[in-house]
Enzyme design. Structure first.
Site, PDB file in Angstrom:
ATOM      1  N   GLY A   1       3.297  -6.582  -4.141  1.00 48.48           N
ATOM      2  CA  GLY A   1       3.196  -5.563  -5.163  1.00 48.48           C
ATOM      3  C   GLY A   1       4.386  -5.494  -6.092  1.00 48.48           C
TER       4      GLY A   1
ATOM      5  CG  ASP B   1       4.956  -1.466   3.958  1.00 52.89           C
ATOM      6  OD1 ASP B   1       3.925  -1.032   4.523  1.00 52.89           O
ATOM      7  OD2 ASP B   1       4.931  -2.403   3.146  1.00 52.89           O
TER       8      ASP B   1
END
EC number: 2.7.11.1
Length: 200
Positions: free
Chosen positions: A12, A143
């Site tokens: 991303g 994450d």
């Protein structure tokens, strides 16, 4: 001094390359400028540097970083890290990526060996040791998932991809929303999902 060799992957907030830096093999992450969310791109770049001065056997080490980049690259900056290979725990669990763990005693019927109990325990211990170290440094990885656990040729697990991490100042966080733009929703810390402050 820095020579990009081949792409390893992209996500991303940027792309990762295998490269050489002063003759040593390294991984280079180029954090791209996001036209949609510049703040999130900047946060991701600086979050990666939370571990810049840390050294631990179970954490991917940052070698150097720079905010200088040619305008043509559309990059916020470059982070140079130790090269630990391109195999992740995700590849091992799900049998994806390169031909990994091919063997005759295929228990799942899909061309790969199941993880042994010994491997499972070793990987778990490596990850917990790395996490305990990060928490002792007031760093929370927001994450943590199999795709962000790298496995070296020696079978050592290293926690990587700190683009969605947070340094807790004085053990407290006043901003639970710091990384809500990034990270993987299904692997997000429960306190973030509840809108509470981040804890270690």
């Amino acid at each position: 001094q820095l020579c990009l060799l081949q792409p390893l992957g992209s996500g991303g907030f940027g792309s990762v390359y295998k490269a050489t830096y002063h003759g040593a093999t390294v991984a280079v992450k180029q954090v791209k400028k996001s036209s949609k969310n510049r703040l999130a791109s900047r946060q991701s770049f600086w979050a990666e540097l939370n571990v810049a001065r840390l050294q631990h056997n179970n954490v991917v080490r940052v070698v150097a970083a720079s905010t200088c980049a040619p305008a043509s690259q559309n990059s916020l900056g470059t982070i140079i890290m130790e090269y630990v290979g391109n195999i992740t725990l995700h590849h091992v669990i799900y049998g994806t990526g390169d031909a990994w763990r091919q063997g005759e005693d295929d228990e799942g019927g899909c061309g790969r060996k199941a993880l042994s109990m010994e491997e499972t325990v070793c990987y778990s211990c490596d990850i917990m040791t790395g996490l305990a170290f990060l928490h002792s440094q007031d760093i929370v990885h927001l994450d943590l998932k199999p795709a962000n656990i790298f496995i070296t040729e020696q079978g050592v697990c290293k926690i990587g991809d700190f683009g969605c991490s947070q340094k807790l100042e004085e053990g407290l966080s006043q901003s639970p929303h710091v990384c809500q733009q990034g990270g993987t929703y299904t692997h997000r810390a429960p306190e973030l999902l509840k809108g509470e402050r981040v804890t270690a």
